[in-house]
Design a protein around this motif. Sequence first.
Motif, short mmCIF file in Angstrom:
data_model
loop_
_atom_site.label_atom_id
_atom_site.label_comp_id
_atom_site.label_asym_id
_atom_site.label_seq_id
_atom_site.Cartn_x
_atom_site.Cartn_y
_atom_site.Cartn_z
N THR A 67 0.84 -1.13 0.12
CA THR A 67 0.04 0.03 0.11
C THR A 67 1.09 1.27 -0.06
O THR A 67 2.09 1.13 0.17
N ARG A 68 0.28 2.48 0.00
CA ARG A 68 1.06 3.64 0.00
C ARG A 68 1.73 3.64 1.29
O ARG A 68 2.91 4.13 1.34
N ARG A 69 1.02 3.40 2.51
CA ARG A 69 1.74 3.43 3.59
C ARG A 69 2.99 2.48 3.79
O ARG A 69 3.97 2.91 4.28
N VAL A 70 2.97 1.41 3.07
CA VAL A 70 3.89 0.26 3.06
C VAL A 70 5.22 1.14 2.20
O VAL A 70 6.38 1.06 2.63
N VAL A 72 5.79 4.28 1.96
CA VAL A 72 6.43 5.10 2.63
C VAL A 72 7.29 4.79 3.84
O VAL A 72 8.51 5.04 4.06
N SER A 73 7.13 3.38 4.33
CA SER A 73 7.94 2.75 5.14
C SER A 73 9.14 2.27 4.75
O SER A 73 10.32 2.64 4.98
#
Length: 368
Positions: A67-70, A72-73
């Motif tokens: 995902t987008r959050r992944v 970013v991580s």
Amino acid sequence: MDGRSTKAHGALAMVQLFAGGDQVITKVALNGGINQIVFCTYRNVLALFILIPVAYFYEKNNRPPITRRVLVSFFLLGFTGIFASQLLFLAGIAYTNPTYAAAMQPSVPILTFLLTLVMGIETLELVKLEGKMKVGGIFICVAGATLMLVFRGPAVLASYNMEMYSAETNDIPAAVTAGWLSSLRRFGFDQWHIGVLYLIGHCMCSAIYLALQGQFLREFPANLSVTAFSCSFGSILVVIAGIFSTQNSADWSLTPSELLAVLYAGIVASALNYGLATWSNKILGPALVSMYNPLQPVTSAFLSAIFLKSAIYLGSIIGGILIIAGLYIVTWANYRERQAKETVEAIYDQYTDGATEPLLGRDSTTIT
């Protein structure tokens, strides 16, 4: 320890052995005049081309959705652990010297442990013996690494060319001399102080990388993919920095010995080491992974004695013994904590099962 934990500890010991070999080979290459940031760029790009296909084929069926959050991580891991950490170290060593840069490394386990406490990854109960042993083991390990750097002592295993590869030389090719913090000169900071700030930033980035990686692996357990994507973002940033920091195309040409050093650094010290360290982080946690960092000067000293005919001094032997003792103490404390937790969980499960079965039995008798 269970089988996976034992393998993870063995993997981390191998990581430091390979990293020690990297120091020896890289030292020879840098003494030959290779540009530091060019060397850094080549090794990361080579590691990237190895990690991406391996991660794709091994984890394509059990990789969680990206995902987008992944993403970013992944970017944060690549920025802190590869791009910022490596470049800050290069800048710090250019403004200070290798001895002082190495002396800063024992702070990484302490910073990592503090971060993992704040993030809730690690626990510390000082009222218990295990908690005291954790703190004591960390300081013993750090003391051993510091002793190796500040105390040389007599040469236990001397060599005919022990001065040829002395670690005290300040003649280091300075590839990273861009004044990111040069504006601090107006406030009275000299070159040495700026270099110290770079090295502090390097240690902080290394600790943040390990702590964030340990936290992220709980949500995204595909450790090969974590390594590959982090290396991807870090390599892209390193390549950009390399392009803008070098103005001579000749800097990108390699001699046969430099090519050999790049191959070892990219395949073994980067691709293999990143993969093993991430897998170990998934099993043992970031605090224990960082505890193995002080082993690097031990392996480097012994490999230098074998391949570079350098001397082994008394300080290195005593420091190495302290580092190994500290690692054992922390490992033992973690094992005792995990054993106590498993015992409590087993008693709880036994109690709940025992409380449920009689009720079911009594109900069935009543119905009959």
